[in-house]
Design an enzyme around this catalytic site. Sequence first.
Site, PDB file in Angstrom:
ATOM      1  N   LYS A 172      40.220  49.038  33.600  1.00  0.00           N
ATOM      2  CA  LYS A 172      39.191  50.030  33.335  1.00  0.00           C
ATOM      3  C   LYS A 172      39.766  51.418  33.631  1.00  0.00           C
ATOM      4  O   LYS A 172      40.754  51.530  34.369  1.00  0.00           O
ATOM      5  CB  LYS A 172      37.937  49.728  34.171  1.00  0.00           C
ATOM      6  CG  LYS A 172      38.143  49.798  35.689  1.00  0.00           C
ATOM      7  CD  LYS A 172      37.879  51.181  36.236  1.00  0.00           C
ATOM      8  CE  LYS A 172      38.038  51.273  37.715  1.00  0.00           C
ATOM      9  NZ  LYS A 172      37.982  52.645  38.250  1.00  0.00           N
ATOM     10  N   ASP A 201      37.893  44.070  35.695  1.00  0.00           N
ATOM     11  CA  ASP A 201      37.179  44.896  36.667  1.00  0.00           C
ATOM     12  C   ASP A 201      37.310  44.167  38.000  1.00  0.00           C
ATOM     13  O   ASP A 201      36.676  43.136  38.206  1.00  0.00           O
ATOM     14  CB  ASP A 201      35.709  45.055  36.276  1.00  0.00           C
ATOM     15  CG  ASP A 201      34.932  45.968  37.225  1.00  0.00           C
ATOM     16  OD1 ASP A 201      35.407  46.175  38.360  1.00  0.00           O
ATOM     17  OD2 ASP A 201      33.866  46.460  36.842  1.00  0.00           O
ATOM     18  N   HIS A 202      38.150  44.694  38.898  1.00  0.00           N
ATOM     19  CA  HIS A 202      38.494  43.925  40.095  1.00  0.00           C
ATOM     20  C   HIS A 202      37.282  43.629  40.979  1.00  0.00           C
ATOM     21  O   HIS A 202      37.313  42.678  41.763  1.00  0.00           O
ATOM     22  CB  HIS A 202      39.583  44.636  40.904  1.00  0.00           C
ATOM     23  CG  HIS A 202      39.128  45.876  41.605  1.00  0.00           C
ATOM     24  ND1 HIS A 202      39.128  47.115  40.998  1.00  0.00           N
ATOM     25  CD2 HIS A 202      38.661  46.074  42.858  1.00  0.00           C
ATOM     26  CE1 HIS A 202      38.667  48.007  41.848  1.00  0.00           C
ATOM     27  NE2 HIS A 202      38.378  47.409  42.984  1.00  0.00           N
ATOM     28  N   LYS A 206      35.785  39.831  43.546  1.00  0.00           N
ATOM     29  CA  LYS A 206      35.466  39.773  44.969  1.00  0.00           C
ATOM     30  C   LYS A 206      34.520  38.608  45.250  1.00  0.00           C
ATOM     31  O   LYS A 206      33.609  38.327  44.476  1.00  0.00           O
ATOM     32  CB  LYS A 206      34.843  41.100  45.424  1.00  0.00           C
ATOM     33  CG  LYS A 206      35.827  42.265  45.380  1.00  0.00           C
ATOM     34  CD  LYS A 206      35.172  43.550  45.840  1.00  0.00           C
ATOM     35  CE  LYS A 206      36.159  44.703  45.825  1.00  0.00           C
ATOM     36  NZ  LYS A 206      37.212  44.540  46.855  1.00  0.00           N
ATOM     37  N   GLU A 240      33.053  55.662  49.282  1.00  0.00           N
ATOM     38  CA  GLU A 240      34.436  55.680  49.755  1.00  0.00           C
ATOM     39  C   GLU A 240      34.617  56.875  50.682  1.00  0.00           C
ATOM     40  O   GLU A 240      34.075  57.952  50.416  1.00  0.00           O
ATOM     41  CB  GLU A 240      35.402  55.801  48.587  1.00  0.00           C
ATOM     42  CG  GLU A 240      35.385  54.619  47.626  1.00  0.00           C
ATOM     43  CD  GLU A 240      36.351  54.827  46.473  1.00  0.00           C
ATOM     44  OE1 GLU A 240      37.372  54.112  46.429  1.00  0.00           O
ATOM     45  OE2 GLU A 240      36.097  55.695  45.630  1.00  0.00           O
ATOM     46  N   ASP A 259      34.472  56.496  36.502  1.00  0.00           N
ATOM     47  CA  ASP A 259      35.382  55.761  37.380  1.00  0.00           C
ATOM     48  C   ASP A 259      34.695  54.598  38.086  1.00  0.00           C
ATOM     49  O   ASP A 259      35.312  53.559  38.317  1.00  0.00           O
ATOM     50  CB  ASP A 259      35.979  56.713  38.416  1.00  0.00           C
ATOM     51  CG  ASP A 259      37.104  56.084  39.211  1.00  0.00           C
ATOM     52  OD1 ASP A 259      38.027  55.520  38.589  1.00  0.00           O
ATOM     53  OD2 ASP A 259      37.061  56.141  40.451  1.00  0.00           O
ATOM     54  N   HIS A 264      31.982  49.306  37.595  1.00  0.00           N
ATOM     55  CA  HIS A 264      31.665  48.561  38.813  1.00  0.00           C
ATOM     56  C   HIS A 264      30.168  48.462  39.073  1.00  0.00           C
ATOM     57  O   HIS A 264      29.609  47.364  39.233  1.00  0.00           O
ATOM     58  CB  HIS A 264      32.321  49.224  40.031  1.00  0.00           C
ATOM     59  CG  HIS A 264      33.805  49.322  39.957  1.00  0.00           C
ATOM     60  ND1 HIS A 264      34.579  48.427  39.254  1.00  0.00           N
ATOM     61  CD2 HIS A 264      34.677  50.204  40.520  1.00  0.00           C
ATOM     62  CE1 HIS A 264      35.851  48.761  39.381  1.00  0.00           C
ATOM     63  NE2 HIS A 264      35.932  49.828  40.140  1.00  0.00           N
ATOM     64  N   LYS A 364      32.726  59.825  46.645  1.00  0.00           N
ATOM     65  CA  LYS A 364      33.929  59.932  47.470  1.00  0.00           C
ATOM     66  C   LYS A 364      33.682  60.878  48.642  1.00  0.00           C
ATOM     67  O   LYS A 364      32.745  61.672  48.629  1.00  0.00           O
ATOM     68  CB  LYS A 364      35.106  60.429  46.625  1.00  0.00           C
ATOM     69  CG  LYS A 364      35.611  59.368  45.634  1.00  0.00           C
ATOM     70  CD  LYS A 364      36.888  59.817  44.972  1.00  0.00           C
ATOM     71  CE  LYS A 364      37.479  58.699  44.118  1.00  0.00           C
ATOM     72  NZ  LYS A 364      37.930  57.542  44.917  1.00  0.00           N
TER      73      LYS A 364
END
Length: 513
Positions: A172, A201-202, A206, A240, A259, A264, A364
């Site tokens: 992505k 999409d990591h 999970k 984050e 992003d 996500h 962020k």
Amino acid sequence: MTAVGAAVAPNPLAEGLHDYRVAEPALMVIFGATGDLSGRKLLPALYNLAKQRLLPAGFAVVGAAIDDLSDDAFRKRASEKISTFSRTQPVDPQVLQSFLDAVFYVKVDFNKLDDFKTLARKLDELDHARHVGGNRVFYCATPPPTYETITEQLKAAGLNAGEGYHRIVIEKPFGTDFKSARELNHIVQRVFHEDSVYRIDHYLGKETVQNIMAFRFANTIFEPVWNCHFIDSVQITAAEEIGVENRGAYYDKAGAMRDIVQNHALQLLALTAMEPPIAFEANAVRDEKVKVLRAIRPIADDEAAKATVRGQYASGWVLGEHVHGYREEPNVAAGTLTETFVALRLFIDNWRWAGVRFYIRAGKRMPKRVTEIRILFNRPPHLTFGRQAAQELDPNAITLRIQPEEGISLKFGAKVPAAGIRLRSVAMDFLYASSFLVEVPEAYERLLLDCMIGDPTLFTRADEVEAAWTLVDPIEAAWRDGRPPLQMYQAGGWGPAAAAKLLEADGREWHRP
């Protein structure tokens, strides 16, 4: 002594701890193999799969990048990255050496067809030596603008067809808006069949993300109340504490919406809100996710100012350290209006979720790193014990923690052990690490293995990507017109004041992780 052919009693302690799926032998080409993603995530993930004996026999990695390296030089670099970033420490020297023996390198300029032909010859050589039957996985660990070039060069070099399977993995963001995503889909699908395209999409790899479905559909006590009759609202937080680090040039073109939210956050929303699939298989699961994305009420141009918030971090303190503001980050344009924080209020227009508010926030330079889904239930219709006894009692809530400590928390009311009736909220917590006494595998380990096995369940389909952009595009169009205006927030805080007001207007407040 056990006779030949006699049944061997299974070890009950090993039950459920082994992956029952077996991948066929294959070669994996990592484009951008000298980059950050490859070094921090992909190579360590493959090493850990090797340590768990989950890589197929004959498997080999071929790094492909612009750097002029020999096989040994790339192996040395891979060894350093694995030793630094592997989740299992210390690294097992024997496993590492065995893995590195199957690592190779080819210098590839993505704009030169001759380099792809050189790559093809190297793959044919390895295929013959390692007997992998022509199976190949091409991983694009590269900036998004290169995806089209790499795909077309693979076709021109004849690397998209032949004996065995040929799969491509694309990171992505997939496109920058609906139009570019659809165009990229068409380009990739002209070279690879949709079943061979793995948009990764990591987050979907999970354990807690996968456990959303297990939690809902494997337990009869939760699914009956998973609807608008019992649930007040849902909050999805992806925070984050870090800034943009060395990704300023990329991030300034993407922003938090592209992003994090477009991929996500919307994937987490879809898994939380989807209907039960008929089976845990790729098309059944992805069909239900697409239905959710298409049912999200679009935010019209004139509603963006009331239903969305965008912010950008200024200088401040994070975890005891003073940090610069976003506009002072390297490779970020002066006076940029790129958002580093997003908050949204969404509705899903279907029978299950009618009237339930879904809140998303992503940012962020926030106080801590945390990704979670918070399901807040309605209050009881009648205060049996009286207002005084229940004044410390919060509504029931379920929190699905995606990172950093993966687990699930259930919040409910209980009587305080004292004279008279006094109620207080308490929590029951489930943590993967303490419950199963095993270290949770990295998301990329699961996803890389799934790709080699040919299971696309945890990868996004073309129509999923396009449905997400359909929601995002009108919001970004309103933002370009200054509705709502960009707001600054101090690094180390939970976003601009407007984010809190977004929920206050609904009589609610953000959960503090």
